[in-house]
Design a protein around this motif. Structure first.
Motif: not given
Length: 221
Positions: A93, A95, A99, A109, A112, A154-155, A157, A159-160, A177, A179
């Motif tokens: 994952p 994100c 987050l 998760l 999310q 994702a970057s 913000g 979601g993941v 990002l 992990t």
């Protein structure tokens, strides 16, 4: 006459030293790893220029496509002698750093929005199975056509995402990002540099391939 022969000699010398641009094809999914390295290569080796063509396809057909080499995404055990291994795909994952505070275990998760790099949920399903976690929101996230799009969202913000940990090194270093979990799940797929069968790579192509392989094997990659 002397001047004419001198000009002819200079022209022949220029033709002999002219650099041919290497034609390289690569899928968009590997761009986050490949593009910064090609930019570095051009700075260090301007004598071996590279022209990059991107595609959503994972493979190359050298019978119909005029490329000197390609970066492909393919099963690990099915590669020919013309293939140079870069790295295997391992999912985890991904994100935005903001987050991380809400992601302590995989069960978190559930709260999310899950971002899928493909139209199905296979990547997330594979990782969650390895993490021994079931989520009811697996099919409720957003689906994208490419890994790059999922990583970009994702970057921000939103979601993941799930993606290959080897492809996001530059984003991790830049703080775009993060992990949240250590688990990396192999998929049986990998990334390879290939060139046309039955041919010998030029000196410049051989040097480029060796350099990219060394970059892929570097601990900091």
């Amino acid at each position: 006459a002397q001047q004419v022969f001198g000009l002819i000699g200079e022209a022949v010398e220029q033709i002999g030293t002219r650099r041919e641009t290497l034609q390289l094809k690569a899928s968009t999914c590997v761009m986050r790893w490949l593009l910064p390295r090609l930019m570095q290569w051009q700075q260090e080796r301007p004598d071996v220029p590279v022209e990059l063509t991107t595609t959503v396809a994972y493979t190359v057909d050298f019978r119909r496509e005029q490329f000197d080499a390609a970066v492909i995404y393919a099963p690990i055990a099915e590669q020919s002698a013309q293939a140079r291994h870069l790295f295997d795909e391992r999912l985890t994952p991904v994100c935005a750093p903001a987050l991380l505070g809400g992601l302590h275990t995989p069960a978190d998760l559930q709260q999310q929005v899950l971002l899928h790099p493909t139209r199905d949920e296979r990547d997330w399903a594979l990782w969650l199975k390895a993490a021994n976690t079931r989520l009811s929101n697996l099919a409720q996230g957003h689906h994208f056509e490419t890994l790059d799009l999922a990583m970009t969202v994702a970057s921000q913000g939103s979601g993941v995402a799930i993606g290959d940990s080897a492809l996001i090194g530059e984003d991790l270093k830049a703080g775009r990002l993060a992990t949240p979990f250590e688990l990396r799940v192999p998929t049986g797929m990998g990334y390879y540099l290939v060139y046309p069968p039955g041919t010998e790579p030029s000196a410049g192509l051989e040097q480029l391939m060796d350099w990219l392989v060394s970059q892929a094997q570097s601990p900091s990659q």
